[in-house]
Design a protein around this motif. Structure first.
Motif, mmCIF file in Angstrom:
data_model
loop_
_atom_site.group_PDB
_atom_site.id
_atom_site.type_symbol
_atom_site.label_atom_id
_atom_site.label_comp_id
_atom_site.label_asym_id
_atom_site.label_seq_id
_atom_site.Cartn_x
_atom_site.Cartn_y
_atom_site.Cartn_z
ATOM 1 N N HIS A 110 0.857 -1.187 0.000
ATOM 2 C CA HIS A 110 0.000 0.000 0.000
ATOM 3 C C HIS A 110 0.894 1.238 0.000
ATOM 4 O O HIS A 110 1.761 1.392 0.869
ATOM 5 C CB HIS A 110 -0.891 -0.008 1.240
ATOM 6 C CG HIS A 110 -2.014 0.974 1.210
ATOM 7 N ND1 HIS A 110 -1.817 2.341 1.269
ATOM 8 C CD2 HIS A 110 -3.358 0.809 1.118
ATOM 9 C CE1 HIS A 110 -2.977 2.959 1.226
ATOM 10 N NE2 HIS A 110 -3.939 2.051 1.134
ATOM 11 N N TRP A 329 -7.758 2.089 -2.408
ATOM 12 C CA TRP A 329 -7.437 1.045 -1.443
ATOM 13 C C TRP A 329 -7.397 1.679 -0.057
ATOM 14 O O TRP A 329 -6.427 2.365 0.282
ATOM 15 C CB TRP A 329 -6.090 0.427 -1.798
ATOM 16 C CG TRP A 329 -5.719 -0.823 -1.057
ATOM 17 C CD1 TRP A 329 -6.469 -1.498 -0.152
ATOM 18 C CD2 TRP A 329 -4.477 -1.529 -1.188
ATOM 19 N NE1 TRP A 329 -5.783 -2.590 0.300
ATOM 20 C CE2 TRP A 329 -4.566 -2.635 -0.308
ATOM 21 C CE3 TRP A 329 -3.312 -1.326 -1.921
ATOM 22 C CZ2 TRP A 329 -3.510 -3.542 -0.167
ATOM 23 C CZ3 TRP A 329 -2.285 -2.225 -1.788
ATOM 24 C CH2 TRP A 329 -2.379 -3.320 -0.927
ATOM 25 N N PRO A 330 -8.434 1.489 0.766
ATOM 26 C CA PRO A 330 -8.449 2.103 2.101
ATOM 27 C C PRO A 330 -7.277 1.597 2.954
ATOM 28 O O PRO A 330 -7.031 0.394 3.027
ATOM 29 C CB PRO A 330 -9.793 1.656 2.687
ATOM 30 C CG PRO A 330 -10.629 1.276 1.501
ATOM 31 C CD PRO A 330 -9.675 0.748 0.481
ATOM 32 N N ASP A 332 -7.034 1.505 6.188
ATOM 33 C CA ASP A 332 -7.414 0.717 7.351
ATOM 34 C C ASP A 332 -7.987 -0.652 6.980
ATOM 35 O O ASP A 332 -8.440 -1.404 7.852
ATOM 36 C CB ASP A 332 -8.404 1.483 8.240
ATOM 37 C CG ASP A 332 -9.590 2.043 7.466
ATOM 38 O OD1 ASP A 332 -9.752 1.694 6.278
ATOM 39 O OD2 ASP A 332 -10.367 2.837 8.059
ATOM 40 N N ALA A 333 -7.960 -0.991 5.684
ATOM 41 C CA ALA A 333 -8.379 -2.333 5.249
ATOM 42 C C ALA A 333 -7.211 -3.312 5.264
ATOM 43 O O ALA A 333 -7.404 -4.515 5.031
ATOM 44 C CB ALA A 333 -8.974 -2.268 3.842
#
Length: 337
Positions: A110, A329-330, A332-333
């Motif tokens: 990420h 793309w979060p 916290d995911a």
């Protein structure tokens, strides 16, 4: 463990090799600033094509600088998202393909986790937990960081991010791309207290950011009054002070909410000297400390991807053979390490 990191989310091709015992062995970076300058911003198709041209030569350069062989690598990390889909796919295709050809594990990273962990590349690194202020061209967010992958987003931009507001305001002032750093240099020549700009969303509870209204306020001021260089510098200073004060106010709230004494700032805007000084003053008042990466690791780079990827690979996370990219793309995911 030794990892090759590949960053290609936007307009910079970054390659690095990181070793968990020896630290950063090499990094190579190619910026597309000159390519996009004529257009006043990033052209996604041109960015993707330039990544294709530069990525393999930069990998060779990084291997040579590190004086390491392919056999000595234990894995490959590449930016999986968020970012421009075409640019991401270049890095993902090259990274996953090389991992298959070299029989190495691969992991997608990420982009914002890379920025968040970039201060870990420094000799004096923060300890978990801490509050992170992530401020880049496309993102502004405050995160409660309890460990790698243990992230709670406390607040984020609901429209323009801070970096976008800097660049768009700079463009309104006739400054060349990339405008943010140029606006800051102009602001350094400005006189204080000539203009009073709003501090958006600080008069209400919460930790979200909004900079589009501030940009509009700046646009109206520029159109009405920016008729000489000193006035433009004064407006630039007022704008920069408004952005910085807003982020300081939100950071103070986040620190009060969490009770933490450590603050991390990362992302391209974290190189802003006024922001660094203001947050250092804030943490001094609170008996805490602020951490940030060195200048070359504030903007997109392969070193942060190599470091973040190494942590994920050590925890057993790998990609299958499918080549995937996630333009959205979060943060916290992400799973915890």
């Amino acid at each position: 463990m030794r990892v090759l990191g590949i960053e290609s989310s936007c307009d910079e091709t970054g390659i690095a090799i990181y070793d968990d015992k020896l630290g950063l062995l090499s990094h190579a970076l190619y910026s597309q600033v000159k390519l996009h300058a004529d257009y006043g911003g990033v052209v996604p198709e041109l960015a993707s094509r330039d990544h294709v041209r530069k990525i393999v030569p930069l990998i060779r350069e990084a291997l040579a600088k590190a004086d390491t062989s392919i056999e000595a690598l234990d894995g490959i990390a590449y930016t999986k998202g968020p970012g421009l889909i075409g640019a991401l796919l270049v890095g993902a295709c090259v990274g996953r393909s090389l991992a298959f050809a070299w029989n190495k594990p691969a992991v997608g990273v990420h982009h914002m986790e890379g920025h968040l962990l970039a201060p870990m590349l420094e000799a004096e690194a923060p300890q978990f937990p801490f509050v992170a202020l992530l401020v880049s061209g496309g993102h502004s967010m405050l995160v409660d960081v309890q460990g790698i992958g243990r992230y709670q987003v406390l607040g984020e931009s609901i429209d323009d991010a801070a970096g976008e507001a800097f660049d768009k305001t700079a463009k309104l002032m006739g400054l060349d791309y990339p405008g943010g750093p140029r606006l800051s240099r102009l602001a350094a020549q400005g006189e204080p207290a000539c203009y009073k700009f709003p501090r958006p969303m600080t008069d209400r509870p919460g930790l979200d950011f909004s900079f589009s209204g501030l940009k509009t306020f700046a646009a109206n001021t520029i159109a009405a009054e920016a008729d000489d260089e000193q006035t433009r510098a004064n407006i630039a200073r007022a704008f920069e002070e408004a952005v910085v004060d807003t982020m300081v106010i939100k950071c103070r709230r986040a620190l009060e909410q969490t009770g933490y004494r450590q603050l991390v700032i990362a992302g391209g805007v974290s190189a802003n000297q006024r922001l660094r000084a203001s947050l250092a003053e804030l943490m001094g008042q609170r008996g805490g400390r602020v951490f940030y990466p060195r200048g070359e690791f504030c903007t997109d780079n392969g070193a942060m991807i190599a470091y973040a990827g190494l942590q994920r690979l050590k925890a057993g996370y790998t990609e299958d053979l499918a080549i995937k990219a996630q333009p959205r793309w979060p943060l916290d995911a992400l799973p915890a390490v």
